[in-house]
Design an enzyme around this catalytic site. Sequence first.
Site, mmCIF file in Angstrom:
data_model
loop_
_atom_site.group_PDB
_atom_site.id
_atom_site.type_symbol
_atom_site.label_atom_id
_atom_site.label_comp_id
_atom_site.label_asym_id
_atom_site.label_seq_id
_atom_site.Cartn_x
_atom_site.Cartn_y
_atom_site.Cartn_z
ATOM 1 N N LYS A 14 8.192 -4.276 -1.721
ATOM 2 C CA LYS A 14 8.599 -4.511 -0.330
ATOM 3 C C LYS A 14 8.536 -6.004 0.014
ATOM 4 O O LYS A 14 9.476 -6.572 0.561
ATOM 5 C CB LYS A 14 7.679 -3.717 0.637
ATOM 6 C CG LYS A 14 7.652 -2.221 0.369
ATOM 7 C CD LYS A 14 6.754 -1.466 1.339
ATOM 8 C CE LYS A 14 5.284 -1.800 1.235
ATOM 9 N NZ LYS A 14 4.645 -1.415 -0.055
ATOM 10 N N ARG A 88 2.899 2.886 8.869
ATOM 11 C CA ARG A 88 2.286 3.606 7.754
ATOM 12 C C ARG A 88 1.772 4.977 8.169
ATOM 13 O O ARG A 88 1.245 5.698 7.318
ATOM 14 C CB ARG A 88 1.108 2.803 7.226
ATOM 15 C CG ARG A 88 1.413 1.950 5.991
ATOM 16 C CD ARG A 88 0.162 1.167 5.707
ATOM 17 N NE ARG A 88 -0.048 0.750 4.377
ATOM 18 C CZ ARG A 88 0.218 -0.491 3.920
ATOM 19 N NH1 ARG A 88 0.819 -1.363 4.670
ATOM 20 N NH2 ARG A 88 -0.107 -0.811 2.691
ATOM 21 N N ARG A 127 -0.066 -8.697 -10.267
ATOM 22 C CA ARG A 127 0.462 -9.444 -9.105
ATOM 23 C C ARG A 127 -0.336 -10.718 -8.806
ATOM 24 O O ARG A 127 -1.561 -10.703 -8.778
ATOM 25 C CB ARG A 127 0.444 -8.550 -7.867
ATOM 26 C CG ARG A 127 0.771 -9.320 -6.592
ATOM 27 C CD ARG A 127 1.218 -8.450 -5.459
ATOM 28 N NE ARG A 127 0.256 -7.433 -5.080
ATOM 29 C CZ ARG A 127 0.515 -6.506 -4.168
ATOM 30 N NH1 ARG A 127 1.697 -6.442 -3.597
ATOM 31 N NH2 ARG A 127 -0.392 -5.608 -3.868
ATOM 32 N N ARG A 161 -5.102 -10.554 -5.112
ATOM 33 C CA ARG A 161 -5.648 -9.919 -3.921
ATOM 34 C C ARG A 161 -6.931 -9.164 -4.240
ATOM 35 O O ARG A 161 -7.045 -8.540 -5.296
ATOM 36 C CB ARG A 161 -4.611 -8.962 -3.327
ATOM 37 C CG ARG A 161 -3.580 -9.696 -2.505
ATOM 38 C CD ARG A 161 -2.453 -8.827 -2.075
ATOM 39 N NE ARG A 161 -2.837 -7.507 -1.598
ATOM 40 C CZ ARG A 161 -1.995 -6.653 -1.039
ATOM 41 N NH1 ARG A 161 -0.732 -7.009 -0.877
ATOM 42 N NH2 ARG A 161 -2.407 -5.466 -0.656
ATOM 43 N N ARG A 172 -5.424 3.492 -2.202
ATOM 44 C CA ARG A 172 -4.210 3.110 -1.456
ATOM 45 C C ARG A 172 -3.071 4.082 -1.741
ATOM 46 O O ARG A 172 -2.292 4.417 -0.847
ATOM 47 C CB ARG A 172 -3.805 1.672 -1.808
ATOM 48 C CG ARG A 172 -4.665 0.646 -1.093
ATOM 49 C CD ARG A 172 -4.817 -0.632 -1.889
ATOM 50 N NE ARG A 172 -3.625 -1.438 -1.923
ATOM 51 C CZ ARG A 172 -3.380 -2.365 -2.864
ATOM 52 N NH1 ARG A 172 -4.245 -2.565 -3.844
ATOM 53 N NH2 ARG A 172 -2.291 -3.076 -2.805
HETATM 54 P P1 ADP Z 1 4.635 -4.517 -2.159
HETATM 55 O O1 ADP Z 1 4.905 -5.582 -1.123
HETATM 56 O O2 ADP Z 1 5.507 -3.314 -1.986
HETATM 57 O O3 ADP Z 1 3.185 -4.164 -2.294
HETATM 58 P P2 ADP Z 1 5.311 -6.660 -4.057
HETATM 59 O O4 ADP Z 1 6.633 -7.160 -3.577
HETATM 60 O O5 ADP Z 1 4.109 -7.507 -3.771
HETATM 61 O O6 ADP Z 1 5.070 -5.132 -3.576
HETATM 62 O O7 ADP Z 1 5.446 -6.433 -5.637
HETATM 63 C C1 ADP Z 1 4.333 -6.001 -6.430
HETATM 64 C C2 ADP Z 1 4.424 -6.652 -7.835
HETATM 65 O O8 ADP Z 1 5.557 -6.140 -8.520
HETATM 66 C C3 ADP Z 1 4.591 -8.170 -7.797
HETATM 67 O O9 ADP Z 1 3.827 -8.747 -8.843
HETATM 68 C C4 ADP Z 1 6.095 -8.393 -8.015
HETATM 69 O O10 ADP Z 1 6.360 -9.613 -8.693
HETATM 70 C C5 ADP Z 1 6.466 -7.183 -8.873
HETATM 71 N N1 ADP Z 1 7.823 -6.653 -8.575
HETATM 72 C C6 ADP Z 1 8.420 -6.533 -7.360
HETATM 73 N N2 ADP Z 1 9.642 -5.981 -7.486
HETATM 74 C C7 ADP Z 1 9.819 -5.730 -8.812
HETATM 75 C C8 ADP Z 1 10.897 -5.149 -9.603
HETATM 76 N N3 ADP Z 1 12.006 -4.712 -9.001
HETATM 77 N N4 ADP Z 1 10.721 -5.053 -10.945
HETATM 78 C C9 ADP Z 1 9.576 -5.492 -11.517
HETATM 79 N N5 ADP Z 1 8.546 -6.050 -10.862
HETATM 80 C C10 ADP Z 1 8.653 -6.160 -9.515
HETATM 81 P P1 AMP Z 2 -0.340 -4.351 2.173
HETATM 82 O O1 AMP Z 2 -0.380 -5.850 2.136
HETATM 83 O O2 AMP Z 2 0.823 -3.814 2.918
HETATM 84 O O3 AMP Z 2 -0.486 -3.749 0.792
HETATM 85 O O4 AMP Z 2 -1.640 -3.901 2.995
HETATM 86 C C1 AMP Z 2 -2.947 -4.218 2.566
HETATM 87 C C2 AMP Z 2 -3.974 -3.411 3.360
HETATM 88 O O5 AMP Z 2 -3.907 -3.762 4.751
HETATM 89 C C3 AMP Z 2 -3.789 -1.887 3.342
HETATM 90 O O6 AMP Z 2 -4.363 -1.272 2.184
HETATM 91 C C4 AMP Z 2 -4.499 -1.486 4.638
HETATM 92 O O7 AMP Z 2 -5.920 -1.526 4.491
HETATM 93 C C5 AMP Z 2 -4.103 -2.614 5.576
HETATM 94 N N1 AMP Z 2 -2.821 -2.337 6.293
HETATM 95 C C6 AMP Z 2 -1.668 -3.062 6.189
HETATM 96 N N2 AMP Z 2 -0.719 -2.551 6.982
HETATM 97 C C7 AMP Z 2 -1.265 -1.470 7.599
HETATM 98 C C8 AMP Z 2 -0.777 -0.504 8.513
HETATM 99 N N3 AMP Z 2 0.490 -0.543 8.986
HETATM 100 N N4 AMP Z 2 -1.628 0.471 8.937
HETATM 101 C C9 AMP Z 2 -2.902 0.518 8.495
HETATM 102 N N5 AMP Z 2 -3.426 -0.341 7.605
HETATM 103 C C10 AMP Z 2 -2.623 -1.347 7.159
#
Ligand code: ADP
Ligand code: AMP
Length: 216
Positions: A14, A88, A127, A161, A172
């Site tokens: 995302k 969420r 990541r 992270r 999660r």
């Molecule tokens: P989210 O925001 O949904 O938690 P991220 O955008 O942070 O996910 O992506 C999670 C990990 O996966 C990152 O290390 C990113 O570089 C990798 N990633 C994202 N999209 C893809 C894809 N289409 N194919 C392979 N790796 C990806």
């Molecule tokens: P994310 O960066 O989206 O993976 O979110 C990291 C963490 O932040 C999650 O595991 C939750 O603890 C908290 N969080 C982020 N967005 C929300 C949401 N919309 N509702 C509740 N918790 C959230």
Amino acid sequence: MVNVILLGPPGAGKGTQAKRLVDERGMVQLSTGDMLRQARSSGTEMGRRVAHVMDRGELVTDDIVIGLIEEKLTHAEGAGFIFDGFPRTLPQADALGRLLDKVGQRLDAVIEMQVDDAALVARISGRVTCGVCGAVYHDQTHPTRQPGVCDACGSTDLRRRADDNEASLRQRLMEYYKKTSPLIGYYYAKGQLTTVDGLAAVEVVAEAVRRVLDKG
Ligand code: ADP
Ligand code: AMP
């Protein structure tokens, strides 16, 4: 103005897609995860309250994240909003509908990014995020050109992270399936849902997202 929700489990991609839309279209990324991490690193009272909840991989309470989104919706300007990691829960989805009404906006699309659990584990465990500009990398699949240096802004503040560990990820994922996945049915019933294959390469997913946004 196009307003879109990117919906998917942790690691679905995302943030990666949201950042592309910001660069390509001047849209505004509203990531509640980023906002909460910012509150933590700046040491606010709210940041301290949510720290343990986030590290355990649980959801913070609806009123906190709805408050954060409300604040941004009434102040930010751009070529549309990308909701990343929000809503969420069903109450958050209802609140978003009300907030958009209040500011005279509508939701144009909800894009569900489908990725299986095995791929999510691999993505999350590799990541790396830039602490300055938020660019997202992966040790294996998307390393920085120069080790330890952000391609986008040149910073050496590359971070993992605190919640990107196996125990937290398991929690999660559980939270996602229990509390967030009902939103798929919610938006499907409203005729707003499009599902894309999140397992495809970043560029291929980006093309699918582009098609959805340009359709409406
Ligand atoms: P989210 O925001 O949904 O938690 P991220 O955008 O942070 O996910 O992506 C999670 C990990 O996966 C990152 O290390 C990113 O570089 C990798 N990633 C994202 N999209 C893809 C894809 N289409 N194919 C392979 N790796 C990806
Ligand atoms: P994310 O960066 O989206 O993976 O979110 C990291 C963490 O932040 C999650 O595991 C939750 O603890 C908290 N969080 C982020 N967005 C929300 C949401 N919309 N509702 C509740 N918790 C959230």
